[in-house]
Design a protein around this motif. Structure first.
Motif, PDB file in Angstrom:
ATOM      1  N   GLU A   1       0.840  -1.215   0.000  1.00  0.00           N
ATOM      2  CA  GLU A   1       0.000   0.000   0.000  1.00  0.00           C
ATOM      3  C   GLU A   1       0.865   1.252   0.000  1.00  0.00           C
ATOM      4  OE1 GLU A   1      -2.747  -0.066   3.288  1.00  0.00           O
ATOM      5  OE2 GLU A   1      -3.875  -1.742   2.449  1.00  0.00           O
ATOM      6  N   ILE A   2       1.858   1.281   0.890  1.00  0.00           N
ATOM      7  CA  ILE A   2       2.725   2.470   0.963  1.00  0.00           C
ATOM      8  C   ILE A   2       3.492   2.637  -0.347  1.00  0.00           C
ATOM      9  CG2 ILE A   2       4.779   3.421   2.126  1.00  0.00           C
ATOM     10  CD1 ILE A   2       3.590   2.493   4.751  1.00  0.00           C
ATOM     11  N   ALA A   3       4.013   1.536  -0.865  1.00  0.00           N
ATOM     12  CA  ALA A   3       4.767   1.603  -2.127  1.00  0.00           C
ATOM     13  C   ALA A   3       3.880   2.157  -3.238  1.00  0.00           C
ATOM     14  CB  ALA A   3       5.283   0.210  -2.492  1.00  0.00           C
ATOM     15  N   ALA A   4       2.642   1.714  -3.297  1.00  0.00           N
ATOM     16  CA  ALA A   4       1.730   2.195  -4.347  1.00  0.00           C
ATOM     17  C   ALA A   4       1.554   3.708  -4.216  1.00  0.00           C
ATOM     18  CB  ALA A   4       0.387   1.477  -4.224  1.00  0.00           C
ATOM     19  N   HIS A   5       1.278   4.189  -3.015  1.00  0.00           N
ATOM     20  CA  HIS A   5       1.123   5.642  -2.817  1.00  0.00           C
ATOM     21  C   HIS A   5       2.384   6.394  -3.239  1.00  0.00           C
ATOM     22  CE1 HIS A   5      -2.794   5.910  -0.905  1.00  0.00           C
ATOM     23  NE2 HIS A   5      -2.481   4.894  -0.103  1.00  0.00           N
ATOM     24  N   ARG A   6       3.545   5.839  -2.901  1.00  0.00           N
ATOM     25  CA  ARG A   6       4.807   6.530  -3.214  1.00  0.00           C
ATOM     26  C   ARG A   6       5.034   6.716  -4.710  1.00  0.00           C
ATOM     27  NH1 ARG A   6       5.951   9.023   1.391  1.00  0.00           N
ATOM     28  NH2 ARG A   6       6.707   7.660   3.044  1.00  0.00           N
ATOM     29  N   VAL A   7       4.547   5.743  -5.509  1.00  0.00           N
ATOM     30  CA  VAL A   7       4.813   5.853  -6.953  1.00  0.00           C
ATOM     31  C   VAL A   7       3.574   6.282  -7.729  1.00  0.00           C
ATOM     32  CG1 VAL A   7       6.782   4.271  -6.950  1.00  0.00           C
ATOM     33  CG2 VAL A   7       4.486   3.361  -7.328  1.00  0.00           C
ATOM     34  N   GLY A   8       2.538   6.703  -7.035  1.00  0.00           N
ATOM     35  CA  GLY A   8       1.374   7.279  -7.708  1.00  0.00           C
ATOM     36  C   GLY A   8       0.357   6.270  -8.212  1.00  0.00           C
ATOM     37  N   ILE A   9       0.384   5.047  -7.673  1.00  0.00           N
ATOM     38  CA  ILE A   9      -0.647   4.055  -8.027  1.00  0.00           C
ATOM     39  C   ILE A   9      -1.654   4.067  -6.874  1.00  0.00           C
ATOM     40  CG2 ILE A   9      -1.092   1.623  -8.554  1.00  0.00           C
ATOM     41  CD1 ILE A   9       1.934   1.313  -9.140  1.00  0.00           C
ATOM     42  N   LYS A  10      -2.950   4.014  -7.199  1.00  0.00           N
ATOM     43  CA  LYS A  10      -3.948   4.047  -6.115  1.00  0.00           C
ATOM     44  C   LYS A  10      -4.215   2.626  -5.617  1.00  0.00           C
ATOM     45  CE  LYS A  10      -6.350   8.128  -7.804  1.00  0.00           C
ATOM     46  NZ  LYS A  10      -5.307   8.528  -8.777  1.00  0.00           N
ATOM     47  N   PRO A  11      -3.968   2.367  -4.322  1.00  0.00           N
ATOM     48  CA  PRO A  11      -4.246   1.018  -3.822  1.00  0.00           C
ATOM     49  C   PRO A  11      -5.682   0.894  -3.294  1.00  0.00           C
ATOM     50  CG  PRO A  11      -3.010   2.256  -2.180  1.00  0.00           C
ATOM     51  CD  PRO A  11      -3.293   3.209  -3.317  1.00  0.00           C
ATOM     52  N   VAL A  12      -6.312  -0.226  -3.599  1.00  0.00           N
ATOM     53  CA  VAL A  12      -7.607  -0.562  -2.993  1.00  0.00           C
ATOM     54  C   VAL A  12      -7.406  -1.916  -2.334  1.00  0.00           C
ATOM     55  CG1 VAL A  12     -10.019  -1.160  -3.442  1.00  0.00           C
ATOM     56  CG2 VAL A  12      -8.927   0.688  -4.738  1.00  0.00           C
ATOM     57  N   THR A  13      -7.678  -1.971  -1.032  1.00  0.00           N
ATOM     58  CA  THR A  13      -7.384  -3.204  -0.309  1.00  0.00           C
ATOM     59  C   THR A  13      -8.650  -3.974   0.037  1.00  0.00           C
ATOM     60  OG1 THR A  13      -5.374  -2.274   0.632  1.00  0.00           O
ATOM     61  CG2 THR A  13      -6.332  -4.136   1.804  1.00  0.00           C
ATOM     62  N   PHE A  14      -8.624  -5.266  -0.263  1.00  0.00           N
ATOM     63  CA  PHE A  14      -9.681  -6.161   0.202  1.00  0.00           C
ATOM     64  C   PHE A  14      -9.024  -7.140   1.170  1.00  0.00           C
ATOM     65  CE2 PHE A  14     -11.732 -10.225   0.308  1.00  0.00           C
ATOM     66  CZ  PHE A  14     -13.065  -9.908   0.467  1.00  0.00           C
ATOM     67  N   ALA A  15      -9.383  -7.073   2.453  1.00  0.00           N
ATOM     68  CA  ALA A  15      -8.832  -8.017   3.424  1.00  0.00           C
ATOM     69  C   ALA A  15      -9.981  -8.888   3.922  1.00  0.00           C
ATOM     70  CB  ALA A  15      -8.195  -7.263   4.574  1.00  0.00           C
ATOM     71  N   ALA A  16      -9.821 -10.193   3.757  1.00  0.00           N
ATOM     72  CA  ALA A  16     -10.899 -11.110   4.142  1.00  0.00           C
ATOM     73  C   ALA A  16     -11.140 -11.004   5.641  1.00  0.00           C
ATOM     74  CB  ALA A  16     -10.481 -12.521   3.777  1.00  0.00           C
ATOM     75  N   ASP A  17     -12.240 -10.424   6.033  1.00  0.00           N
ATOM     76  CA  ASP A  17     -12.584 -10.381   7.449  1.00  0.00           C
ATOM     77  C   ASP A  17     -14.100 -10.438   7.580  1.00  0.00           C
ATOM     78  OD1 ASP A  17     -13.600  -7.804   7.009  1.00  0.00           O
ATOM     79  OD2 ASP A  17     -11.707  -6.839   7.548  1.00  0.00           O
ATOM     80  N   ASP A  18     -14.591 -10.258   8.776  1.00  0.00           N
ATOM     81  CA  ASP A  18     -16.020 -10.449   9.026  1.00  0.00           C
ATOM     82  C   ASP A  18     -16.904  -9.399   8.359  1.00  0.00           C
ATOM     83  OD1 ASP A  18     -15.421 -12.649  10.383  1.00  0.00           O
ATOM     84  OD2 ASP A  18     -15.966 -11.900  12.376  1.00  0.00           O
ATOM     85  N   SER A  19     -16.295  -8.342   7.797  1.00  0.00           N
ATOM     86  CA  SER A  19     -17.122  -7.309   7.178  1.00  0.00           C
ATOM     87  C   SER A  19     -17.388  -7.604   5.696  1.00  0.00           C
ATOM     88  CB  SER A  19     -16.430  -5.950   7.315  1.00  0.00           C
ATOM     89  OG  SER A  19     -15.286  -5.926   6.486  1.00  0.00           O
ATOM     90  N   THR A  20     -16.887  -8.712   5.171  1.00  0.00           N
ATOM     91  CA  THR A  20     -17.041  -8.984   3.740  1.00  0.00           C
ATOM     92  C   THR A  20     -18.086 -10.093   3.519  1.00  0.00           C
ATOM     93  OG1 THR A  20     -15.466 -10.793   3.545  1.00  0.00           O
ATOM     94  CG2 THR A  20     -14.561  -8.559   3.534  1.00  0.00           C
ATOM     95  N   SER A  21     -18.439 -10.300   2.264  1.00  0.00           N
ATOM     96  CA  SER A  21     -19.450 -11.326   1.956  1.00  0.00           C
ATOM     97  C   SER A  21     -18.908 -12.748   2.078  1.00  0.00           C
ATOM     98  CB  SER A  21     -20.042 -11.094   0.565  1.00  0.00           C
ATOM     99  OG  SER A  21     -20.871  -9.957   0.606  1.00  0.00           O
ATOM    100  N   LEU A  22     -17.619 -12.885   2.377  1.00  0.00           N
ATOM    101  CA  LEU A  22     -17.098 -14.224   2.687  1.00  0.00           C
ATOM    102  C   LEU A  22     -17.842 -14.760   3.910  1.00  0.00           C
ATOM    103  CD1 LEU A  22     -13.303 -13.489   2.215  1.00  0.00           C
ATOM    104  CD2 LEU A  22     -14.611 -15.173   0.904  1.00  0.00           C
ATOM    105  N   LYS A  23     -18.160 -13.849   4.790  1.00  0.00           N
ATOM    106  CA  LYS A  23     -18.896 -14.173   6.019  1.00  0.00           C
ATOM    107  C   LYS A  23     -20.272 -14.767   5.682  1.00  0.00           C
ATOM    108  CE  LYS A  23     -19.693 -13.242  10.507  1.00  0.00           C
ATOM    109  NZ  LYS A  23     -19.250 -14.153  11.516  1.00  0.00           N
ATOM    110  N   LYS A  24     -20.823 -14.373   4.508  1.00  0.00           N
ATOM    111  CA  LYS A  24     -22.152 -14.872   4.116  1.00  0.00           C
ATOM    112  C   LYS A  24     -22.045 -16.184   3.346  1.00  0.00           C
ATOM    113  CE  LYS A  24     -23.799 -10.116   3.407  1.00  0.00           C
ATOM    114  NZ  LYS A  24     -24.133  -9.162   2.330  1.00  0.00           N
ATOM    115  N   GLY A  25     -20.813 -16.650   3.119  1.00  0.00           N
ATOM    116  CA  GLY A  25     -20.651 -17.950   2.462  1.00  0.00           C
ATOM    117  C   GLY A  25     -20.140 -17.869   1.030  1.00  0.00           C
ATOM    118  N   GLU A  26     -19.846 -16.669   0.538  1.00  0.00           N
ATOM    119  CA  GLU A  26     -19.300 -16.571  -0.822  1.00  0.00           C
ATOM    120  C   GLU A  26     -17.913 -17.226  -0.842  1.00  0.00           C
ATOM    121  OE1 GLU A  26     -19.525 -13.330  -4.342  1.00  0.00           O
ATOM    122  OE2 GLU A  26     -18.742 -12.539  -2.469  1.00  0.00           O
TER     123      GLU A  26
END
Ligand code: ASP
Length: 314
Positions: A64-89
């Motif tokens: 993430e930091i490296a992306a910001h440093r070189v002008g790439i926009k990072p979008v992070t998906f971290a598997a946790d209880d707030s995602t639809s993995l929790k619903k069984g996807e």
């Protein structure tokens, strides 16, 4: 040959000139404070998607930091209880949806899921493996190589030993391949149950304790006991490591003054490393973390610039 691979799944995807180019560019970023190179112009709207299905501190944050440093926009998906993995996807369907949103580059960590690996192989955009179960972790190997070059001048001719749970370590598997390609000798110091059996390690020297290995090595790399991988492979009762393999003052007594001590992190204090090692002048553990940002900046901007030149859409 292109300067960067289309996908960085394994260090075996890299040719020697590509390895050199990635490390040189990382040093350039480090020396210049991320000054852009004309050949690595990043499109201002470029997005890297970081899909992390396994825990991470250093790898995810440094991408993430490296992306910001070189002008790439990072979008992070971290598997946790707030995602639809929790619903069984499923993991692979989740990944397919993230890819359908049109990122320009993908960084993915997963636990070795076969369907996720298939989805990655079919990806139309460049992607980087950020750890796949017991498989590989190529950017870790690159940042480790950069650290060895920085501290010791060259990888060629070094005697590098991986210590501890080598059998389950993707860090060691990628490191072995990369360091051998770069002309180092790689060895193992592991308790019997964690001496790797696969062919890649067949000709590696094996040491029965860290003390013995420390007399031989110019680089000592400690590893965490990979408990989360043991349940499948062995039994939960094999997870205790003898203190003969812990990076501590006593075991590292024979290590020469010019050698270095590394660890990919996380370490479990008292188990694979004793905290007294952090103040040893040979300890390069936090340098590895710093270099990880430069290596990831180098790999991401290089792969992205190359994809755009080849006609990839932003
Ligand atoms: N951070 C490294 C990895 O993701 C090492 C570890 O987890 O012990 O493989």
């Amino acid at each position: 040959m292109s300067a960067y691979p289309q996908a960085l799944a394994s260090v075996r995807d890299l040719q020697p000139q590509q390895i050199q180019k990635i490390i040189e560019q990382a040093f350039h970023f480090k020396r210049s404070g991320f000054a852009a190179s004309p050949s690595l112009e990043v499109h201002p709207s470029a997005i890297v998607l970081l899909a992390f299905f396994e825990p991470s501190t250093r790898t995810r944050t440094s991408f993430e930091i490296a992306a910001h440093r070189v002008g790439i926009k990072p979008v992070t998906f971290a598997a946790d209880d707030s995602t639809s993995l929790k619903k069984g996807e499923s993991l692979h369907e989740t990944l397919a949806n993230l890819l359908a949103m049109g990122p320009n580059l993908l960084v993915c960590r997963h636990g070795g899921d076969v369907r996720v690996a298939e989805t990655l192989r079919a990806s139309q955009i460049p992607w980087i493996n950020a750890g796949d179960g017991q498989g590989e972790h190529p950017t870790q190997a690159l940042l480790d190589a950069m650290t060895v070059v920085e501290k010791l001048g060259d990888v060629e001719g070094q005697r590098i030993v991986y210590v501890g749970d080598v059998a389950h370590s993707r860090v060691a598997r990628s490191g072995l391949a990369l360091f051998e390609m770069m002309g180092a000798e790689v060895a193992v110091a592991a308790p019997t149950q964690w001496v790797p059996e696969d062919k890649a390690w067949a000709k590696a020297k094996k040491f029965g304790s860290l003390r013995e290995a420390a007399e031989w090595a110019t680089v000592c790399i400690g590893l965490r006991v990979q408990k989360e991988r043991h349940a499948k492979a062995h039994g939960a009762d094999h997870t205790i490591q003898s203190h003969d393999f812990r990076l501590d003052k006593k075991n590292l007594m024979p290590l020469r003054a010019e050698a270095i001590i590394m660890h990919p992190g996380p370490f479990v204090a008292g188990e694979d490393l004793s905290e007294e090692i952090l103040s040893d002048s040979r300890c390069a553990i936090h340098d590895q973390v710093t270099n990880g940002v430069y290596i990831r900046a180098s790999v991401m901007s290089g792969m992205l610039a190359q994809a755009v030149r080849a006609g990839g859409r932003i």
